[in-house]
Design a protein around this motif. Sequence first.
Motif, short mmCIF file in Angstrom:
data_model
loop_
_atom_site.label_atom_id
_atom_site.label_comp_id
_atom_site.label_asym_id
_atom_site.label_seq_id
_atom_site.Cartn_x
_atom_site.Cartn_y
_atom_site.Cartn_z
N PRO A 170 -3.23 -6.27 -6.34
CA PRO A 170 -2.04 -6.12 -7.17
C PRO A 170 -2.02 -7.11 -8.33
N SER A 171 -1.25 -6.79 -9.33
CA SER A 171 -1.10 -7.69 -10.47
C SER A 171 -0.28 -8.91 -10.05
N PRO A 172 -0.39 -10.02 -10.78
CA PRO A 172 0.37 -11.21 -10.42
C PRO A 172 1.87 -11.00 -10.39
N SER A 173 2.39 -10.00 -11.06
CA SER A 173 3.82 -9.77 -11.05
C SER A 173 4.26 -8.93 -9.86
N ALA A 174 3.33 -8.48 -9.06
CA ALA A 174 3.69 -7.66 -7.91
C ALA A 174 4.46 -8.49 -6.89
N SER A 175 5.39 -7.87 -6.20
CA SER A 175 6.20 -8.61 -5.25
C SER A 175 5.50 -8.78 -3.91
N SER A 176 4.55 -7.93 -3.60
CA SER A 176 3.80 -8.10 -2.37
C SER A 176 2.43 -7.49 -2.55
N GLY A 177 1.52 -7.84 -1.65
CA GLY A 177 0.18 -7.32 -1.77
C GLY A 177 -0.32 -6.81 -0.45
N GLY A 178 -1.39 -6.09 -0.50
CA GLY A 178 -2.03 -5.59 0.69
C GLY A 178 -1.19 -4.57 1.43
N GLY A 179 -1.80 -3.79 2.21
CA GLY A 179 -1.08 -2.81 2.98
C GLY A 179 -1.77 -2.60 4.31
N GLY A 180 -2.49 -3.60 4.76
CA GLY A 180 -3.26 -3.49 5.99
C GLY A 180 -2.38 -3.61 7.21
N THR A 181 -2.97 -4.06 8.29
CA THR A 181 -2.27 -4.14 9.56
C THR A 181 -1.82 -5.56 9.87
N CYS A 182 -1.58 -6.37 8.87
CA CYS A 182 -1.13 -7.74 9.08
C CYS A 182 0.22 -7.75 9.79
N SER A 183 0.37 -8.64 10.74
CA SER A 183 1.66 -8.77 11.43
C SER A 183 2.59 -9.71 10.67
N ALA A 184 2.05 -10.51 9.76
CA ALA A 184 2.88 -11.43 8.97
C ALA A 184 3.62 -10.64 7.90
N SER A 185 4.77 -11.14 7.49
CA SER A 185 5.54 -10.51 6.42
C SER A 185 4.75 -10.58 5.12
N ALA A 186 4.92 -9.58 4.28
CA ALA A 186 4.25 -9.55 2.98
C ALA A 186 4.78 -10.66 2.09
N TRP A 187 3.87 -11.26 1.30
CA TRP A 187 4.25 -12.30 0.34
C TRP A 187 5.17 -11.69 -0.72
N VAL A 188 6.23 -12.42 -1.08
CA VAL A 188 7.18 -11.98 -2.11
C VAL A 188 7.28 -13.10 -3.14
#
Length: 76
Positions: A15-33
């Motif tokens: 994602p671009s640096p302005s994106a609110s979150s990245g990745g869409g895998g199976t991570c159990s952690a919350s997406a970075w915002v």
Amino acid sequence: MWTDNGACSGGGGNPSPSASSGGGGTCSASAWVSTTAYTGGAVVSYNGHKWTAKWWTQGDIPGNNSQNVWTDNGAC
């Protein structure tokens, strides 16, 4: 320096640096915002990886910040 070990299965693109979150895998952690303030030890997922904050941070993109605030825990 950061090492990109690739995306996990189902992961999104870079994602671009302005994106609110990245990745869409199976991570159990919350997406970075980008607007969330994180304290040291906070764990997030971004671009198919799990990341841990070394200290308080806000808006520093995991894997792409000169302050080196995030530790890459590898693909999730």
